[in-house]
Scaffold this motif. Structure first.
Motif, PDB file in Angstrom:
ATOM      1  N   ILE A 371       4.353 -11.663 -23.229  1.00  0.00           N
ATOM      2  CA  ILE A 371       5.675 -11.480 -22.613  1.00  0.00           C
ATOM      3  C   ILE A 371       5.930 -12.525 -21.542  1.00  0.00           C
ATOM      4  O   ILE A 371       7.064 -13.008 -21.373  1.00  0.00           O
ATOM      5  CB  ILE A 371       5.804 -10.042 -22.055  1.00  0.00           C
ATOM      6  N   SER A 372       4.876 -12.896 -20.829  1.00  0.00           N
ATOM      7  CA  SER A 372       5.027 -13.952 -19.829  1.00  0.00           C
ATOM      8  C   SER A 372       5.488 -15.251 -20.475  1.00  0.00           C
ATOM      9  O   SER A 372       6.327 -15.978 -19.924  1.00  0.00           O
ATOM     10  CB  SER A 372       3.694 -14.164 -19.099  1.00  0.00           C
ATOM     11  N   GLU A 373       4.967 -15.544 -21.657  1.00  0.00           N
ATOM     12  CA  GLU A 373       5.335 -16.768 -22.373  1.00  0.00           C
ATOM     13  C   GLU A 373       6.642 -16.615 -23.148  1.00  0.00           C
ATOM     14  O   GLU A 373       7.344 -17.602 -23.395  1.00  0.00           O
ATOM     15  CB  GLU A 373       4.218 -17.146 -23.350  1.00  0.00           C
ATOM     16  N   ASN A 374       6.952 -15.363 -23.536  1.00  0.00           N
ATOM     17  CA  ASN A 374       8.130 -15.105 -24.376  1.00  0.00           C
ATOM     18  C   ASN A 374       8.879 -13.886 -23.851  1.00  0.00           C
ATOM     19  O   ASN A 374       8.824 -12.807 -24.454  1.00  0.00           O
ATOM     20  CB  ASN A 374       7.693 -14.851 -25.829  1.00  0.00           C
ATOM     21  N   PRO A 375       9.595 -14.007 -22.737  1.00  0.00           N
ATOM     22  CA  PRO A 375      10.212 -12.839 -22.095  1.00  0.00           C
ATOM     23  C   PRO A 375      11.290 -12.154 -22.928  1.00  0.00           C
ATOM     24  O   PRO A 375      11.691 -11.035 -22.598  1.00  0.00           O
ATOM     25  CB  PRO A 375      10.793 -13.419 -20.802  1.00  0.00           C
ATOM     26  N   LYS A 376      11.761 -12.787 -23.997  1.00  0.00           N
ATOM     27  CA  LYS A 376      12.785 -12.159 -24.840  1.00  0.00           C
ATOM     28  C   LYS A 376      12.221 -11.687 -26.186  1.00  0.00           C
ATOM     29  O   LYS A 376      12.991 -11.390 -27.107  1.00  0.00           O
ATOM     30  CB  LYS A 376      13.941 -13.126 -25.056  1.00  0.00           C
ATOM     31  N   LEU A 377      10.922 -11.624 -26.298  1.00  0.00           N
ATOM     32  CA  LEU A 377      10.296 -11.151 -27.532  1.00  0.00           C
ATOM     33  C   LEU A 377      10.314  -9.616 -27.509  1.00  0.00           C
ATOM     34  O   LEU A 377       9.394  -8.952 -27.022  1.00  0.00           O
ATOM     35  CB  LEU A 377       8.865 -11.679 -27.643  1.00  0.00           C
ATOM     36  N   THR A 378      11.366  -9.059 -28.061  1.00  0.00           N
ATOM     37  CA  THR A 378      11.715  -7.656 -27.865  1.00  0.00           C
ATOM     38  C   THR A 378      10.608  -6.677 -28.202  1.00  0.00           C
ATOM     39  O   THR A 378      10.251  -5.800 -27.398  1.00  0.00           O
ATOM     40  CB  THR A 378      12.959  -7.317 -28.715  1.00  0.00           C
ATOM     41  N   LYS A 379      10.046  -6.801 -29.395  1.00  0.00           N
ATOM     42  CA  LYS A 379       9.074  -5.791 -29.828  1.00  0.00           C
ATOM     43  C   LYS A 379       7.765  -5.870 -29.060  1.00  0.00           C
ATOM     44  O   LYS A 379       6.994  -4.908 -29.065  1.00  0.00           O
ATOM     45  CB  LYS A 379       8.833  -5.913 -31.330  1.00  0.00           C
ATOM     46  N   ASP A 411       9.021  -0.478 -20.042  1.00  0.00           N
ATOM     47  CA  ASP A 411       8.945  -1.408 -21.173  1.00  0.00           C
ATOM     48  C   ASP A 411       9.926  -1.021 -22.274  1.00  0.00           C
ATOM     49  O   ASP A 411      10.589  -1.878 -22.878  1.00  0.00           O
ATOM     50  CB  ASP A 411       7.523  -1.439 -21.738  1.00  0.00           C
ATOM     51  N   ILE A 412      10.036   0.282 -22.540  1.00  0.00           N
ATOM     52  CA  ILE A 412      10.988   0.734 -23.565  1.00  0.00           C
ATOM     53  C   ILE A 412      12.418   0.433 -23.124  1.00  0.00           C
ATOM     54  O   ILE A 412      13.253  -0.019 -23.932  1.00  0.00           O
ATOM     55  CB  ILE A 412      10.798   2.242 -23.839  1.00  0.00           C
ATOM     56  N   LYS A 413      12.685   0.661 -21.863  1.00  0.00           N
ATOM     57  CA  LYS A 413      14.021   0.355 -21.323  1.00  0.00           C
ATOM     58  C   LYS A 413      14.356  -1.119 -21.508  1.00  0.00           C
ATOM     59  O   LYS A 413      15.478  -1.484 -21.914  1.00  0.00           O
ATOM     60  CB  LYS A 413      14.067   0.733 -19.846  1.00  0.00           C
ATOM     61  N   LYS A 414      13.362  -2.000 -21.257  1.00  0.00           N
ATOM     62  CA  LYS A 414      13.589  -3.429 -21.413  1.00  0.00           C
ATOM     63  C   LYS A 414      13.825  -3.786 -22.879  1.00  0.00           C
ATOM     64  O   LYS A 414      14.701  -4.601 -23.194  1.00  0.00           O
ATOM     65  CB  LYS A 414      12.371  -4.207 -20.892  1.00  0.00           C
ATOM     66  N   ALA A 415      13.072  -3.165 -23.788  1.00  0.00           N
ATOM     67  CA  ALA A 415      13.263  -3.419 -25.221  1.00  0.00           C
ATOM     68  C   ALA A 415      14.672  -3.022 -25.650  1.00  0.00           C
ATOM     69  O   ALA A 415      15.333  -3.727 -26.428  1.00  0.00           O
ATOM     70  CB  ALA A 415      12.217  -2.659 -26.033  1.00  0.00           C
ATOM     71  N   LYS A 416      15.167  -1.891 -25.125  1.00  0.00           N
ATOM     72  CA  LYS A 416      16.529  -1.449 -25.455  1.00  0.00           C
ATOM     73  C   LYS A 416      17.576  -2.419 -24.899  1.00  0.00           C
ATOM     74  O   LYS A 416      18.574  -2.731 -25.557  1.00  0.00           O
ATOM     75  CB  LYS A 416      16.768  -0.039 -24.920  1.00  0.00           C
ATOM     76  N   GLU A 417      17.321  -2.922 -23.700  1.00  0.00           N
ATOM     77  CA  GLU A 417      18.256  -3.894 -23.107  1.00  0.00           C
ATOM     78  C   GLU A 417      18.336  -5.176 -23.933  1.00  0.00           C
ATOM     79  O   GLU A 417      19.383  -5.824 -23.983  1.00  0.00           O
ATOM     80  CB  GLU A 417      17.809  -4.240 -21.680  1.00  0.00           C
ATOM     81  N   LEU A 418      17.200  -5.492 -24.607  1.00  0.00           N
ATOM     82  CA  LEU A 418      17.180  -6.698 -25.450  1.00  0.00           C
ATOM     83  C   LEU A 418      17.707  -6.425 -26.850  1.00  0.00           C
ATOM     84  O   LEU A 418      17.668  -7.305 -27.718  1.00  0.00           O
ATOM     85  CB  LEU A 418      15.751  -7.246 -25.522  1.00  0.00           C
ATOM     86  N   GLY A 419      18.171  -5.198 -27.091  1.00  0.00           N
ATOM     87  CA  GLY A 419      18.853  -4.912 -28.351  1.00  0.00           C
ATOM     88  C   GLY A 419      18.095  -4.063 -29.341  1.00  0.00           C
ATOM     89  O   GLY A 419      18.587  -3.818 -30.450  1.00  0.00           O
ATOM     90  N   LEU A 420      16.889  -3.596 -28.998  1.00  0.00           N
ATOM     91  CA  LEU A 420      16.128  -2.781 -29.932  1.00  0.00           C
ATOM     92  C   LEU A 420      16.639  -1.342 -29.882  1.00  0.00           C
ATOM     93  O   LEU A 420      16.636  -0.710 -28.826  1.00  0.00           O
ATOM     94  CB  LEU A 420      14.636  -2.821 -29.576  1.00  0.00           C
ATOM     95  N   ASN A 421      17.075  -0.829 -31.009  1.00  0.00           N
ATOM     96  CA  ASN A 421      17.653   0.513 -31.050  1.00  0.00           C
ATOM     97  C   ASN A 421      17.084   1.270 -32.250  1.00  0.00           C
ATOM     98  O   ASN A 421      17.791   1.818 -33.072  1.00  0.00           O
ATOM     99  CB  ASN A 421      19.173   0.434 -31.151  1.00  0.00           C
ATOM    100  N   THR A 422      15.745   1.275 -32.333  1.00  0.00           N
ATOM    101  CA  THR A 422      15.092   1.906 -33.476  1.00  0.00           C
ATOM    102  C   THR A 422      14.791   3.366 -33.202  1.00  0.00           C
ATOM    103  O   THR A 422      14.775   3.830 -32.062  1.00  0.00           O
ATOM    104  CB  THR A 422      13.772   1.193 -33.810  1.00  0.00           C
ATOM    105  N   TYR A 423      14.518   4.060 -34.266  1.00  0.00           N
ATOM    106  CA  TYR A 423      14.114   5.467 -34.213  1.00  0.00           C
ATOM    107  C   TYR A 423      12.910   5.637 -33.297  1.00  0.00           C
ATOM    108  O   TYR A 423      12.843   6.550 -32.475  1.00  0.00           O
ATOM    109  CB  TYR A 423      13.779   5.885 -35.647  1.00  0.00           C
ATOM    110  N   GLU A 424      11.937   4.707 -33.430  1.00  0.00           N
ATOM    111  CA  GLU A 424      10.697   4.822 -32.666  1.00  0.00           C
ATOM    112  C   GLU A 424      10.904   4.638 -31.166  1.00  0.00           C
ATOM    113  O   GLU A 424      10.129   5.157 -30.361  1.00  0.00           O
ATOM    114  CB  GLU A 424       9.665   3.807 -33.172  1.00  0.00           C
TER     115      GLU A 424
END
Length: 498
Positions: A371-379, A411-424
């Protein structure tokens, strides 16, 4: 299941006392002057090896006789010999019949041991009539009583020839070398190994294993491999495990730059092991140095996954799958070859199949770096969140556990902010909130998961458990609507995370 990153240990065991039983503890050492204490496991009249660090906090702790016979594979364990030296005076005690493992978890206790010049043979076999004498221990005021009871024999002649160099065995030097290797005192280890080599004759298995470790620590990998090859030809016993030897040799071959030979060892393990997955993954990692090899590794792992029957994952809807290791390895290979999105996809799938379901912090630390190297790598955020969810219960359920769970929610909140909206996303939010005892919030998240994918059986079983926490569902009610829906949908569940 082996861990993906294997650590190889030489065939020397520490002593264990199952259930806390067996062995002997001497609570007090009585001496006018400073005293040196050494302990030797005797095999016949020779030392098998010297026990290190048995004196702590002015107590002597001696392992059980069962440990000697089972862990060390010694057929003739005669005595545990204590040598006490006070200035120029010496005392030797041969302890006979030390208590072995027992279902009661009992350890033999001796109140005191007093320095008395001479040679003593002391029986620790339980004697109901004289148990009080045995407990008081070997002290001047108790000595004649122990002798009269037949529990001690004594002699003024002290047998010191057992410590003369010509009487020391290869095993003695091997254990000394192992002790020094653990302390990273390499030159002292080398001296002991040279002595062992001169004494071990045609069968130098233990010495060669230790030389493997010695040369590996020195960075002389070709010499380490040479000695491991010799060790692998030795007889097999509880000390030598063929599969571990191949893993170790493959690791050394890679360090020596002999990749093709390492791949052959991994192939051998894959063909012969009951659990080939660690070898498959390590083989894949070892091929990522060049782009062409990375592509081959990816192709092999994806082919393996494509051959897994669909029902395998169906049967593991809420449980661990051994293929989680392959998904995680595939993620690592993709990442090393530069395809970050594919890497995160496969790490994510591995986590959903219960990868890293333990106390290890390895995945969290790896994702910190990613994440440090790729801050927008959602998953990658979801991978880290699930790893924290899995790790939290191992941290004692105090503030540290709560903080790890809270961090997972971030971390989940950040993933959602980056567009992840999965069931999991909603499932794991609910599961973490449930662990935090925030039951209403957990229920709200599980409702959103079901709304997002009402055909997925998992949401219903988790909603049932959360409703149960809230007192809205009866434990074990097979006719609960969520249980009925889960049973209806689970047979058609497909592992297909987006």
């Amino acid at each position: 299941m082996r861990c993906l990153f294997l650590f190889f240990f030489l065939p020397f065991f520490t002593f264990a006392q199952p259930g806390g039983g067996g062995g002997l503890v001497i609570n007090n050492i009585i001496s006018k002057d400073k005293i040196e204490i050494r302990a030797f496991l005797m095999e016949g009249k020779s030392i098998h090896h010297e026990l290190e660090d048995i004196v702590q906090n002015a107590k002597i702790s001696i392992p059980s006789s069962s440990d000697f016979k089972v862990n060390l594979d010694i057929k003739d364990v005669s005595v545990l010999r204590l040598l006490l030296v006070q200035q120029n005076k010496k005392m030797i005690i041969d302890l006979v019949d030390i208590l072995g493992d027992n279902p009661m978890g009992r350890t033999d206790l001796m109140d005191s041991l007093e320095f008395i010049e001479g040679y003593f043979i002391l029986s620790r076999a339980f004697d109901k009539t004289n148990s009080g004498l045995q407990k008081r221990g070997l002290i001047k005021s108790n000595l004649n009583k122990l002798v009269n009871a037949g529990l001690v024999s004594k002699s003024a002649k002290i047998p010191m020839d057992f410590l003369e160099e010509q009487n020391l065995t290869a095993s003695y030097h091997n254990y000394k070398a192992n002790f020094y290797l653990k302390k990273n005192e390499l030159e002292k280890a080398a001296t002991e190994l040279e002595l062992a080599k001169n004494k071990c004759g045609i069968n130098c298995c233990q010495t060669n294993f230790l030389l493997t470790d010695y040369y590996s620590r020195k960075g002389k990998y070709d010499l380490a491999i040479e000695h491991l090859n010799k060790a692998m030809k030795c007889r097999k016993s509880i000390f030598y495990y063929e599969e571990d030897n191949y893993y170790q040799r493959a690791e050394l071959l890679l360090k020596a730059g002999r990749t093709k030979e390492a791949l052959k060892d991994y192939d051998y393990i894959i063909k012969t092991s009951e659990n080939p997955f660690p070898a498959i993954t390590l083989k894949a990692y070892s091929r990522t140095g060049q782009m062409d090899e990375s592509k081959k590794a990816i192709a092999e792992l994806e082919k393996l996954l494509s051959e897994v029957p669909a029902e395998h994952f169906n049967e593991r809807m809420l449980a661990w799958s051994e293929y989680c290791e392959i998904f995680y390895a595939l993620g690592n290979v993709y990442y090393k070859s530069g395809n970050k999105e594919k890497a995160a996809d496969n790490w994510y799938k591995a986590m959903l199949l219960a990868y890293s379901n333990n106390s290890s912090n390895a995945v969290v630390l790896q994702m910190d770096s990613v994440i440090s190297e790729n801050p927008k790598l959602t998953k990658a955020y979801m991978v880290r969140a699930i790893a924290k969810y899995r790790r939290g219960p191992y941290l004692g359920w105090g503030d540290e556990t709560k903080n790890v769970f809270r961090s997972g929610l971030e971390d989940i909140k950040k993933a959602k902010e980056l567009g992840l909206n999965t069931y999991e996303v909603y499932i794991y939010s609910a599961l973490i909130l449930r662990e935090l005892k925030e039951k209403n919030e957990a229920l709200a998240q599980i409702e959103q998961a079901i709304e997002l994918n009402s055909a997925d059986a998992r949401g219903y079983i988790w909603r049932y458990h959360i409703r149960q926490d809230l007192g809205k569902a009866a434990w074990g009610n097979k006719n609960d609507p969520d249980i009925l829906m889960f049973e209806k949908l689970k047979k058609d569940w497909i592992f297909d995370p987006k």
